[in-house]
Motif scaffolding. Structure first.
Motif, PDB file in Angstrom:
ATOM      1  N   ALA A  31       3.155   5.912 -14.356  1.00  0.00           N
ATOM      2  CA  ALA A  31       3.018   5.757 -12.905  1.00  0.00           C
ATOM      3  C   ALA A  31       2.399   4.411 -12.566  1.00  0.00           C
ATOM      4  CB  ALA A  31       2.167   6.890 -12.329  1.00  0.00           C
ATOM      5  N   MET A  32       1.401   3.971 -13.338  1.00  0.00           N
ATOM      6  CA  MET A  32       0.777   2.682 -13.088  1.00  0.00           C
ATOM      7  C   MET A  32       1.769   1.539 -13.299  1.00  0.00           C
ATOM      8  SD  MET A  32      -2.307   3.325 -12.105  1.00  0.00           S
ATOM      9  CE  MET A  32      -1.545   4.759 -11.323  1.00  0.00           C
ATOM     10  N   VAL A  33       2.546   1.623 -14.381  1.00  0.00           N
ATOM     11  CA  VAL A  33       3.547   0.583 -14.659  1.00  0.00           C
ATOM     12  C   VAL A  33       4.581   0.537 -13.539  1.00  0.00           C
ATOM     13  CG1 VAL A  33       5.421  -0.101 -16.213  1.00  0.00           C
ATOM     14  CG2 VAL A  33       3.248   0.700 -17.157  1.00  0.00           C
ATOM     15  N   SER A  51       0.829  -1.208   0.000  1.00  0.00           N
ATOM     16  CA  SER A  51       0.000   0.000   0.000  1.00  0.00           C
ATOM     17  C   SER A  51       0.862   1.256   0.000  1.00  0.00           C
ATOM     18  CB  SER A  51      -0.928   0.008   1.224  1.00  0.00           C
ATOM     19  OG  SER A  51      -1.982  -0.920   1.078  1.00  0.00           O
ATOM     20  N   LEU A  52       1.968   1.226   0.726  1.00  0.00           N
ATOM     21  CA  LEU A  52       2.855   2.385   0.796  1.00  0.00           C
ATOM     22  C   LEU A  52       3.385   2.754  -0.582  1.00  0.00           C
ATOM     23  CD1 LEU A  52       4.278   4.390   2.714  1.00  0.00           C
ATOM     24  CD2 LEU A  52       6.159   2.759   2.867  1.00  0.00           C
ATOM     25  N   VAL A  53       3.779   1.749  -1.352  1.00  0.00           N
ATOM     26  CA  VAL A  53       4.284   2.002  -2.705  1.00  0.00           C
ATOM     27  C   VAL A  53       3.243   2.715  -3.548  1.00  0.00           C
ATOM     28  CG1 VAL A  53       4.914   0.878  -4.879  1.00  0.00           C
ATOM     29  CG2 VAL A  53       5.983   0.156  -2.749  1.00  0.00           C
ATOM     30  N   TRP A  54       2.001   2.205  -3.503  1.00  0.00           N
ATOM     31  CA  TRP A  54       0.951   2.809  -4.323  1.00  0.00           C
ATOM     32  C   TRP A  54       0.600   4.220  -3.854  1.00  0.00           C
ATOM     33  CZ3 TRP A  54      -0.371   1.760  -8.987  1.00  0.00           C
ATOM     34  CH2 TRP A  54      -0.174   0.463  -9.499  1.00  0.00           C
ATOM     35  N   GLY A  55       0.604   4.443  -2.546  1.00  0.00           N
ATOM     36  CA  GLY A  55       0.332   5.782  -2.051  1.00  0.00           C
ATOM     37  C   GLY A  55       1.371   6.781  -2.509  1.00  0.00           C
ATOM     38  N   VAL A  56       2.646   6.400  -2.430  1.00  0.00           N
ATOM     39  CA  VAL A  56       3.736   7.291  -2.847  1.00  0.00           C
ATOM     40  C   VAL A  56       3.712   7.514  -4.353  1.00  0.00           C
ATOM     41  CG1 VAL A  56       6.248   7.495  -3.014  1.00  0.00           C
ATOM     42  CG2 VAL A  56       5.206   6.715  -0.884  1.00  0.00           C
ATOM     43  N   PHE A 108       5.261  -2.590 -10.949  1.00  0.00           N
ATOM     44  CA  PHE A 108       6.595  -3.188 -10.875  1.00  0.00           C
ATOM     45  C   PHE A 108       7.142  -3.145  -9.449  1.00  0.00           C
ATOM     46  CE2 PHE A 108      11.225  -2.634 -10.906  1.00  0.00           C
ATOM     47  CZ  PHE A 108      11.612  -3.833 -11.509  1.00  0.00           C
ATOM     48  N   LEU A 109       7.113  -1.970  -8.826  1.00  0.00           N
ATOM     49  CA  LEU A 109       7.672  -1.826  -7.486  1.00  0.00           C
ATOM     50  C   LEU A 109       6.878  -2.601  -6.438  1.00  0.00           C
ATOM     51  CD1 LEU A 109       8.645   1.974  -7.393  1.00  0.00           C
ATOM     52  CD2 LEU A 109      10.161  -0.007  -7.643  1.00  0.00           C
ATOM     53  N   SER A 110       5.545  -2.485  -6.493  1.00  0.00           N
ATOM     54  CA  SER A 110       4.735  -3.186  -5.497  1.00  0.00           C
ATOM     55  C   SER A 110       4.844  -4.694  -5.653  1.00  0.00           C
ATOM     56  CB  SER A 110       3.270  -2.754  -5.588  1.00  0.00           C
ATOM     57  OG  SER A 110       2.707  -3.118  -6.840  1.00  0.00           O
ATOM     58  N   GLY A 111       5.009  -5.164  -6.896  1.00  0.00           N
ATOM     59  CA  GLY A 111       5.168  -6.587  -7.119  1.00  0.00           C
ATOM     60  C   GLY A 111       6.509  -7.097  -6.623  1.00  0.00           C
ATOM     61  N   ALA A 112       7.577  -6.336  -6.919  1.00  0.00           N
ATOM     62  CA  ALA A 112       8.922  -6.757  -6.526  1.00  0.00           C
ATOM     63  C   ALA A 112       9.130  -6.660  -5.022  1.00  0.00           C
ATOM     64  CB  ALA A 112       9.966  -5.910  -7.259  1.00  0.00           C
ATOM     65  N   THR A 172      -1.699  11.704 -19.906  1.00  0.00           N
ATOM     66  CA  THR A 172      -2.021  10.277 -20.009  1.00  0.00           C
ATOM     67  C   THR A 172      -0.757   9.426 -19.956  1.00  0.00           C
ATOM     68  OG1 THR A 172      -3.977  10.778 -21.351  1.00  0.00           O
ATOM     69  CG2 THR A 172      -3.126   8.529 -21.448  1.00  0.00           C
ATOM     70  N   VAL A 173       0.294   9.906 -20.615  1.00  0.00           N
ATOM     71  CA  VAL A 173       1.569   9.176 -20.601  1.00  0.00           C
ATOM     72  C   VAL A 173       2.102   9.073 -19.179  1.00  0.00           C
ATOM     73  CG1 VAL A 173       3.975   9.218 -21.377  1.00  0.00           C
ATOM     74  CG2 VAL A 173       2.144   9.842 -22.962  1.00  0.00           C
ATOM     75  N   ILE A 174       2.029  10.185 -18.437  1.00  0.00           N
ATOM     76  CA  ILE A 174       2.507  10.198 -17.051  1.00  0.00           C
ATOM     77  C   ILE A 174       1.700   9.216 -16.202  1.00  0.00           C
ATOM     78  CG2 ILE A 174       2.699  11.599 -14.953  1.00  0.00           C
ATOM     79  CD1 ILE A 174       3.260  13.998 -16.801  1.00  0.00           C
ATOM     80  N   MET A 175       0.381   9.200 -16.401  1.00  0.00           N
ATOM     81  CA  MET A 175      -0.477   8.311 -15.634  1.00  0.00           C
ATOM     82  C   MET A 175      -0.138   6.843 -15.915  1.00  0.00           C
ATOM     83  SD  MET A 175      -4.630   7.882 -15.713  1.00  0.00           S
ATOM     84  CE  MET A 175      -4.557   7.284 -17.404  1.00  0.00           C
TER      85      MET A 175
END
Length: 226
Positions: A187-189, A150-155, A193-197, A181-184
């Motif tokens: 950010a999702m990618v 959750s912390l990763v997604w919040g940041v 990646f970070l939350s999964g790793a 849209t590109v920025i969004m």
């Protein structure tokens, strides 16, 4: 793994997130409603979910309450018109509201993104579901990883908000129309990646290991002593 268990795991995520968010885009882009009207009507489900939990279950449904809060923020921002740069920054305000809500849930030791991640880890399997419950109640490492997710997604969402707001007021409007849209998407990618790793991957391994250990223990024959 049973179909009923899988549906039970996915149902809260669909009702709390997919229905209101999908409803907003369907009403706005599919039926041509104004942003104000689409936000208003898509707020009905999370509003009912939040009210039901508060009155009947005496709890606050975190995801439903967050989506309702985001829609209210969007409604308020939609009332401001005439400034194209402010309208470009409006979606960033929604992202920041979600990010702040997620970070607050981590601070309260009730990480909100768990509801979105859990169905993909347990995959509707009863053994994994039981393993998750045991780890959530007895493993400090598992709980830390849950908070990290959750912390990763919040940041990430707050960072996306900051970048888009800066861009909205420093770059040409025509540029930010497509760059936002590109920025969004970026950010999702990055968030996936970070939350999964850092969290979802290790948690999935812990759940699988716990489920296998439980199966091995259950299958070990008990030796009778003479």
């Amino acid at each position: 793994m049973t179909t009923n268990t899988k549906r039970a795991n996915l149902a809260p995520l669909l009702v709390d997130v997919a229905v209101p968010v999908g409803g907003y885009y369907l009403l706005k882009n599919g039926f041509g409603m104004s942003t104000l009207a689409a936000l208003g009507w898509s707020s009905v489900v999370p509003a009912l979910r939040t009210a039901w939990g508060a009155v009947k279950e005496r709890t606050v449904n975190g995801l439903a309450a967050l989506i309702l809060f985001v829609n209210v923020v969007g409604l308020l921002l939609s009332l401001v018109s005439g400034d194209p740069r402010l309208m470009l920054a409006k979606d960033s305000g929604v992202s920041s509201a979600i990010g702040i809500g997620i970070l607050v849930s981590v601070a309260l030791d009730r990480p909100m993104m768990t509801a979105a991640m859990k169905p993909w880890v347990v995959k509707g399997d009863a053994g994994r579901e039981a393993a998750w419950a045991r780890l959530a109640s007895g493993s400090a490492r598992f709980r830390r990883a849950e908070k990290v997710f959750s912390l990763v997604w919040g940041v990430v969402l707050l960072a996306e908000c900051l970048v888009r707001v800066v861009g909205a007021y420093t770059l040409p409007v025509d540029t930010m129309v497509w760059l936002g849209t590109v920025i969004m998407v970026a950010a999702m990618v990055l968030g996936f990646f970070l939350s999964g790793a850092l969290a979802a991957g290790p948690m999935a391994h812990m759940v699988l290991a716990e489920a296998k250990d439980s199966e091995s223990t259950a299958g070990t024959p008990v030796l009778a002593h003479a």
